[in-house]
Design a protein around this motif. Structure first.
Motif, short mmCIF file in Angstrom:
data_model
loop_
_atom_site.label_atom_id
_atom_site.label_comp_id
_atom_site.label_asym_id
_atom_site.label_seq_id
_atom_site.Cartn_x
_atom_site.Cartn_y
_atom_site.Cartn_z
N MET A 1 0.85 -1.18 0.00
CA MET A 1 0.00 0.00 0.00
C MET A 1 0.89 1.24 0.00
SD MET A 1 -3.03 0.70 2.77
CE MET A 1 -3.07 -1.03 3.07
N ASP A 2 0.71 2.10 -0.97
CA ASP A 2 1.50 3.32 -1.01
C ASP A 2 1.09 4.23 0.12
OD1 ASP A 2 2.93 2.62 -3.20
OD2 ASP A 2 1.70 3.70 -4.63
N LYS A 3 2.08 4.82 0.74
CA LYS A 3 1.80 5.77 1.81
C LYS A 3 1.33 7.07 1.19
CE LYS A 3 3.88 6.13 6.24
NZ LYS A 3 5.06 6.32 7.02
N GLY A 4 0.28 7.65 1.74
CA GLY A 4 -0.14 8.96 1.29
C GLY A 4 -1.29 9.01 0.31
N TYR A 5 -1.90 7.88 -0.04
CA TYR A 5 -3.04 7.91 -0.93
C TYR A 5 -4.27 7.40 -0.21
CZ TYR A 5 0.35 8.86 -4.52
OH TYR A 5 1.34 9.43 -5.25
N PHE A 6 -5.26 8.27 -0.08
CA PHE A 6 -6.44 7.95 0.71
C PHE A 6 -7.70 8.41 -0.01
CE2 PHE A 6 -2.85 8.52 3.51
CZ PHE A 6 -2.91 7.39 4.29
N ALA A 7 -8.82 7.84 0.41
CA ALA A 7 -10.11 8.22 -0.16
C ALA A 7 -11.11 8.39 0.97
CB ALA A 7 -10.59 7.15 -1.13
N ASP A 8 -11.89 9.46 0.90
CA ASP A 8 -13.03 9.62 1.79
C ASP A 8 -14.19 8.89 1.14
OD1 ASP A 8 -11.72 11.08 3.71
OD2 ASP A 8 -12.44 13.02 3.01
N VAL A 9 -14.74 7.91 1.85
CA VAL A 9 -15.80 7.06 1.31
C VAL A 9 -17.08 7.29 2.09
CG1 VAL A 9 -16.50 4.68 0.86
CG2 VAL A 9 -14.10 5.33 0.58
N LEU A 10 -18.13 7.58 1.37
CA LEU A 10 -19.46 7.77 1.95
C LEU A 10 -20.12 6.40 2.01
CD1 LEU A 10 -21.57 9.97 2.77
CD2 LEU A 10 -22.36 9.85 0.43
N VAL A 11 -20.41 5.92 3.22
CA VAL A 11 -20.99 4.58 3.37
C VAL A 11 -22.47 4.68 3.72
CG1 VAL A 11 -18.80 3.53 4.03
CG2 VAL A 11 -20.34 4.38 5.80
N GLN A 12 -23.16 3.57 3.50
CA GLN A 12 -24.58 3.50 3.81
C GLN A 12 -24.75 3.38 5.32
OE1 GLN A 12 -25.76 0.16 1.26
NE2 GLN A 12 -27.35 1.55 0.57
N LYS A 13 -25.36 4.35 5.92
CA LYS A 13 -25.73 4.33 7.33
C LYS A 13 -27.09 4.99 7.40
CE LYS A 13 -22.80 4.00 10.71
NZ LYS A 13 -22.59 2.91 11.63
N SER A 14 -28.04 4.33 8.00
CA SER A 14 -29.39 4.91 8.03
C SER A 14 -29.45 6.10 8.96
CB SER A 14 -30.41 3.85 8.45
OG SER A 14 -30.09 3.37 9.74
N GLY A 15 -30.07 7.15 8.47
CA GLY A 15 -30.36 8.30 9.29
C GLY A 15 -29.27 9.34 9.44
N ARG A 16 -28.06 9.05 9.00
CA ARG A 16 -27.03 10.07 9.13
C ARG A 16 -25.95 9.88 8.09
NH1 ARG A 16 -22.44 8.64 12.60
NH2 ARG A 16 -22.66 6.45 13.11
N THR A 17 -25.22 10.94 7.84
CA THR A 17 -24.12 10.89 6.89
C THR A 17 -22.91 10.29 7.57
OG1 THR A 17 -24.96 12.79 5.68
CG2 THR A 17 -22.61 12.30 5.45
N ALA A 18 -22.27 9.35 6.90
CA ALA A 18 -21.08 8.71 7.44
C ALA A 18 -20.00 8.68 6.36
CB ALA A 18 -21.40 7.31 7.92
N ILE A 19 -18.95 9.47 6.58
CA ILE A 19 -17.82 9.49 5.66
C ILE A 19 -16.60 9.01 6.44
CG2 ILE A 19 -16.30 10.90 4.24
CD1 ILE A 19 -18.65 12.78 3.75
N PHE A 20 -15.95 7.98 5.91
CA PHE A 20 -14.76 7.42 6.54
C PHE A 20 -13.60 7.47 5.57
CE2 PHE A 20 -18.38 5.30 8.56
CZ PHE A 20 -18.12 5.57 9.89
N THR A 21 -12.40 7.59 6.12
CA THR A 21 -11.19 7.62 5.31
C THR A 21 -10.62 6.21 5.20
OG1 THR A 21 -10.70 9.89 5.98
CG2 THR A 21 -8.87 8.60 5.09
N TYR A 22 -10.32 5.80 3.97
CA TYR A 22 -9.74 4.49 3.71
C TYR A 22 -8.46 4.67 2.89
CZ TYR A 22 -14.03 2.29 5.30
OH TYR A 22 -15.08 1.87 6.07
N ALA A 23 -7.52 3.76 3.10
CA ALA A 23 -6.31 3.74 2.29
C ALA A 23 -6.63 3.10 0.94
CB ALA A 23 -5.23 2.94 3.01
N ILE A 24 -5.93 3.54 -0.08
CA ILE A 24 -6.11 2.98 -1.42
C ILE A 24 -4.99 1.97 -1.65
CG2 ILE A 24 -6.17 3.47 -3.88
CD1 ILE A 24 -7.15 6.30 -3.14
N PRO A 25 -5.33 0.68 -1.80
CA PRO A 25 -4.29 -0.32 -2.08
C PRO A 25 -3.64 -0.07 -3.44
CG PRO A 25 -6.39 -1.37 -1.52
CD PRO A 25 -6.65 0.09 -1.70
N THR A 26 -2.38 -0.41 -3.56
CA THR A 26 -1.65 -0.14 -4.81
C THR A 26 -2.30 -0.84 -6.00
OG1 THR A 26 -0.13 -1.94 -4.25
CG2 THR A 26 0.58 0.29 -3.73
N GLU A 27 -2.87 -2.04 -5.79
CA GLU A 27 -3.48 -2.75 -6.92
C GLU A 27 -4.76 -2.09 -7.42
OE1 GLU A 27 -4.77 -4.87 -3.11
OE2 GLU A 27 -2.87 -4.17 -3.92
#
Length: 108
Positions: free
Chosen positions: A1-27
Motif C-alpha cells: 500500500m502506497d503511503k499517502g493515498y487515501f479516499a473519503d468514502v461515503l458509506v450506507q448508514k441509516s439516518g445520518r451521513t457517514a464518511i470514513f477515510t480508507y487507504a487505497i491499495p496499490t493494486e
C-alpha cells in the motif's frame, strides 16, 4: 500500500451521513476515482460505499486506517455533476448526504 493515498468514502448508514477515510491499495490505485462504488470494511462487516473525494493524506494522528476491499464495478460510478447535485440536495433539504448519493444508484 502506497503511503499517502487515501479516499473519503461515503458509506450506507441509516439516518445520518457517514464518511470514513480508507487507504487505497496499490493494486486499485489506477481504478479509484471520485464517484466509484466500492466495498469497504466497517467494523466486523463489509459494506458498500461511494468514493466522495481523493486526498494525498489522512487526518493527522489516525492510526490503523483500513484499506478499500474492492471496486464493485468500474462502470458503476457517479459523475461529478451527480455528486454535486447530491450535495446540493443534502444541503437544501437537510437530508443525509448518503441518502442523496445512494438515490442515484440503481442497486441500492
Amino acid at each position: 500500500m502506497d503511503k499517502g493515498y487515501f479516499a473519503d468514502v461515503l458509506v450506507q448508514k441509516s439516518g445520518r451521513t457517514a464518511i470514513f477515510t480508507y487507504a487505497i491499495p496499490t493494486e486499485l490505485a489506477d481504478q479509484i476515482k471520485s464517484g466509484l462504488v466500492v466495498k469497504v470494511p466497517l467494523r466486523e462487516h463489509s459494506t458498500f460505499g461511494v468514493i466522495w473525494k481523493l486526498k494525498p493524506y489522512a487526518v493527522r494522528g489516525i492510526k490503523n486506517i483500513k484499506a478499500i476491499d474492492k471496486v464493485i464495478d468500474p462502470d458503476l460510478k457517479l459523475t461529478s455533476l451527480q455528486l454535486n447535485l447530491a450535495k446540493w440536495m443534502s444541503d437544501y433539504f437537510v437530508a443525509p448526504l448518503n441518502a442523496c448519493v445512494f438515490s442515484f444508484l440503481p442497486i441500492f
